[in-house]
Write a protein that holds these residues in place. Structure first.
Motif, PDB file in Angstrom:
ATOM      1  N   ALA A 104       0.847  -1.312  -0.042  1.00  0.00           N
ATOM      2  CA  ALA A 104      -0.005  -0.072  -0.053  1.00  0.00           C
ATOM      3  C   ALA A 104       0.805   1.322   0.063  1.00  0.00           C
ATOM      4  O   ALA A 104       0.382   2.007  -0.515  1.00  0.00           O
ATOM      5  N   ALA A 105       1.896   1.242   0.549  1.00  0.00           N
ATOM      6  CA  ALA A 105       2.810   2.319   0.640  1.00  0.00           C
ATOM      7  C   ALA A 105       3.328   2.841  -0.485  1.00  0.00           C
ATOM      8  O   ALA A 105       3.642   3.849  -0.789  1.00  0.00           O
ATOM      9  N   ILE A 106       3.589   1.762  -1.511  1.00  0.00           N
ATOM     10  CA  ILE A 106       4.145   1.972  -2.872  1.00  0.00           C
ATOM     11  C   ILE A 106       3.261   2.939  -3.536  1.00  0.00           C
ATOM     12  O   ILE A 106       3.715   4.208  -4.154  1.00  0.00           O
ATOM     13  N   PRO A 107       1.880   2.724  -3.949  1.00  0.00           N
ATOM     14  CA  PRO A 107       1.232   3.845  -4.659  1.00  0.00           C
ATOM     15  C   PRO A 107       1.032   5.153  -3.938  1.00  0.00           C
ATOM     16  O   PRO A 107       0.964   6.165  -4.729  1.00  0.00           O
ATOM     17  N   VAL A 108       0.991   5.015  -2.474  1.00  0.00           N
ATOM     18  CA  VAL A 108       0.885   6.223  -1.802  1.00  0.00           C
ATOM     19  C   VAL A 108       2.110   7.299  -1.889  1.00  0.00           C
ATOM     20  O   VAL A 108       2.172   8.686  -2.457  1.00  0.00           O
ATOM     21  N   LEU A 109       3.216   6.477  -2.164  1.00  0.00           N
ATOM     22  CA  LEU A 109       4.540   7.672  -2.454  1.00  0.00           C
ATOM     23  C   LEU A 109       4.552   7.718  -3.784  1.00  0.00           C
ATOM     24  O   LEU A 109       5.121   9.001  -4.499  1.00  0.00           O
ATOM     25  N   GLY A 110       4.205   6.826  -4.660  1.00  0.00           N
ATOM     26  CA  GLY A 110       4.384   7.156  -6.392  1.00  0.00           C
ATOM     27  C   GLY A 110       3.080   8.082  -6.598  1.00  0.00           C
ATOM     28  O   GLY A 110       3.630   8.950  -7.468  1.00  0.00           O
ATOM     29  N   GLY A 111       1.952   7.908  -6.259  1.00  0.00           N
ATOM     30  CA  GLY A 111       1.041   8.997  -6.739  1.00  0.00           C
ATOM     31  C   GLY A 111       0.528   8.262  -8.104  1.00  0.00           C
ATOM     32  O   GLY A 111       0.796   7.402  -8.611  1.00  0.00           O
ATOM     33  N   GLY A 112       0.124   9.628  -8.831  1.00  0.00           N
ATOM     34  CA  GLY A 112      -0.324   9.109 -10.358  1.00  0.00           C
ATOM     35  C   GLY A 112      -1.837   8.820 -10.407  1.00  0.00           C
ATOM     36  O   GLY A 112      -2.216   8.248 -11.521  1.00  0.00           O
ATOM     37  N   PHE A 113      -2.460   8.662  -9.375  1.00  0.00           N
ATOM     38  CA  PHE A 113      -3.932   8.340  -9.428  1.00  0.00           C
ATOM     39  C   PHE A 113      -4.799   9.293  -8.355  1.00  0.00           C
ATOM     40  O   PHE A 113      -4.092   9.690  -7.477  1.00  0.00           O
ATOM     41  N   ALA A 114      -6.178   9.040  -8.569  1.00  0.00           N
ATOM     42  CA  ALA A 114      -7.048   9.692  -8.012  1.00  0.00           C
ATOM     43  C   ALA A 114      -6.573  11.170  -7.326  1.00  0.00           C
ATOM     44  O   ALA A 114      -6.674  11.658  -6.077  1.00  0.00           O
ATOM     45  N   LEU A 116      -3.467  12.432  -6.962  1.00  0.00           N
ATOM     46  CA  LEU A 116      -2.098  12.380  -6.367  1.00  0.00           C
ATOM     47  C   LEU A 116      -1.202  12.848  -7.453  1.00  0.00           C
ATOM     48  O   LEU A 116      -1.192  12.021  -8.365  1.00  0.00           O
ATOM     49  N   ALA A 117      -0.422  13.853  -7.345  1.00  0.00           N
ATOM     50  CA  ALA A 117       0.536  14.132  -8.221  1.00  0.00           C
ATOM     51  C   ALA A 117       1.668  12.982  -8.148  1.00  0.00           C
ATOM     52  O   ALA A 117       2.079  12.327  -7.046  1.00  0.00           O
ATOM     53  N   ALA A 118       2.199  12.552  -9.391  1.00  0.00           N
ATOM     54  CA  ALA A 118       3.094  11.546  -9.507  1.00  0.00           C
ATOM     55  C   ALA A 118       4.435  12.172  -8.934  1.00  0.00           C
ATOM     56  O   ALA A 118       4.793  13.228  -9.197  1.00  0.00           O
ATOM     57  N   VAL A 119       5.074  11.299  -8.174  1.00  0.00           N
ATOM     58  CA  VAL A 119       6.398  11.801  -7.293  1.00  0.00           C
ATOM     59  C   VAL A 119       7.469  10.677  -8.079  1.00  0.00           C
ATOM     60  O   VAL A 119       7.375   9.290  -7.534  1.00  0.00           O
ATOM     61  N   PRO A 120       8.432  10.896  -8.571  1.00  0.00           N
ATOM     62  CA  PRO A 120       9.469   9.792  -9.167  1.00  0.00           C
ATOM     63  C   PRO A 120      10.100   9.314  -7.924  1.00  0.00           C
ATOM     64  O   PRO A 120      10.519  10.005  -6.927  1.00  0.00           O
TER      65      PRO A 120
END
Length: 348
Positions: free
Chosen positions: A115-125, A127-131
């Motif tokens: 669950a932490a991976i999409p929270v950090l990465g973002g790009g959905f819902a 949330l800005a994508a963070v590389p």
């Protein structure tokens, strides 16, 4: 009384105990004075310079805590790395204090890093994508440890069983893999993941550095875990499999319900030692430009000459963070040992 007997029960123990007490009496007042009484807690460089040599400058921690703990993550979305770190650390805390076992415990330890991976990465819902280059600090350290162990343990179990196979080719391949992984340092594995692993991917396929490093960590840790599990398997008497077969268990059911729970319970302290070692070894990923806790500390101080002289206090703070994580994993190990089924000695 029993404690006093252990400390002063014979001349050697008495001498050692008195020596430790004397050293503590000599050093403790100076440490208290340096670390508390004359220390500077405000982020004030002038006050820290005035107290240098007499008191600690904990102001560097107050000033740089965000950079040390969260790295270069965008300042307008800091709740995301805080949530990711809280998910993983919270799962460790619940597992250490609770009495979960089996599938519930596995889910508790595996799902938070996923669950932490999409929270950090973002790009959905929204949330800005963070590389991943901007992930760092404590969330990255916890993610590499939790995801590394979650991937390495099932792979290590599979390798342990494979090395007990009757197929000589399979045994030879797995033995070669284990000996190769154990014969090189983790630093070498990280360099292989950084520069050699991309050569094995199809043309045009780019895999992010973080995931390549995670693959290396999983493969490296799985080799050590497989030997731990294999030792536990060798300690199970063959009669237990015969008894399970007599009760109607299939070979898979016997391993799943009889053998493996006992093995994991018996080797839980060794598994925890591996997790603790991996938690600390994540600091090596700095060499491939992933800035976890120690890397974030280096970045926080390298570009700020005003606070750079007070690196000692920052490293002491970092050591306290690592110690807390290691203590939590050790407590989790003891909890696993209590909740896992124990093998009873055979009776005639």
């Amino acid at each position: 009384m029993n404690g006093l007997r252990r400390l002063f029960g014979d001349p050697l123990n008495a001498a050692l105990s008195l020596g430790v007490l004397a050293a503590a009496a000599a050093l403790l007042p100076a440490l208290v004075r340096w670390g508390l009484l004359e220390a500077v807690f405000q982020p004030d460089t002038a006050a820290c310079e005035a107290a240098q040599g007499r008191g600690a400058c904990w102001g560097v921690v107050a000033e740089k805590a965000r950079f040390i703990l969260l790295g270069r993550y965008p300042a307008d979305a800091l709740w995301r790395p805080l949530l990711a770190a809280g998910l993983i650390a919270g799962s460790w805390l619940v597992a250490a204090l609770g009495r979960l076992a089996g599938g519930r415990l596995a889910a508790l330890l595996v799902l938070p890093p996923l669950a932490a991976i999409p929270v950090l990465g973002g790009g959905f819902a929204g949330l800005a994508a963070v590389p991943t280059e901007l992930w760092g600090g404590l969330p990255l350290t916890l993610l590499l440890t939790a995801a590394g162990m979650a991937g390495a343990l099932p792979l290590g179990i599979a390798v342990a069983y494979g090395r007990r196979s009757r197929l000589p080719v399979l045994r030879g391949l797995l033995t070669g893999y284990v000996e190769l992984a154990r014969g090189i340092p983790l630093v070498a594995a990280l360099f292989v993941a950084s520069f050699l692993l991309p050569l094995f991917f199809p043309d045009g396929m780019a895999v992010d550095m973080l995931w390549r490093v995670l693959i290396a960590i999983v493969l490296f840790a799985a080799a050590y875990l497989s030997e731990i599990v294999r030792g536990g398997l060798q300690a199970i008497p063959p009669g237990q499999l015969d008894a399970a077969a007599a009760l109607g268990f299939t070979p898979w059911q016997a391993q799943r319900h009889v053998v493996l729970p006992q093995v994991l319970g018996a080797v839980a302290p060794s598994l925890a030692n591996s997790a603790i070692a991996l938690f600390k070894d994540t600091s090596l990923v700095t060499i491939v430009s992933l800035y976890e806790l120690t890397g974030s500390l280096g970045l926080a101080l390298a570009g700020d000459p005003q606070w750079r002289p007070f690196y000692l206090e920052a490293w002491i703070f970092l050591a306290a963070v690592y110690w807390t994580g290691c203590a939590l994993l050790a407590r989790l190990s003891r909890q696993l040992g209590r909740t896992a089924p124990q093998r009873r000695p055979a009776t005639s």
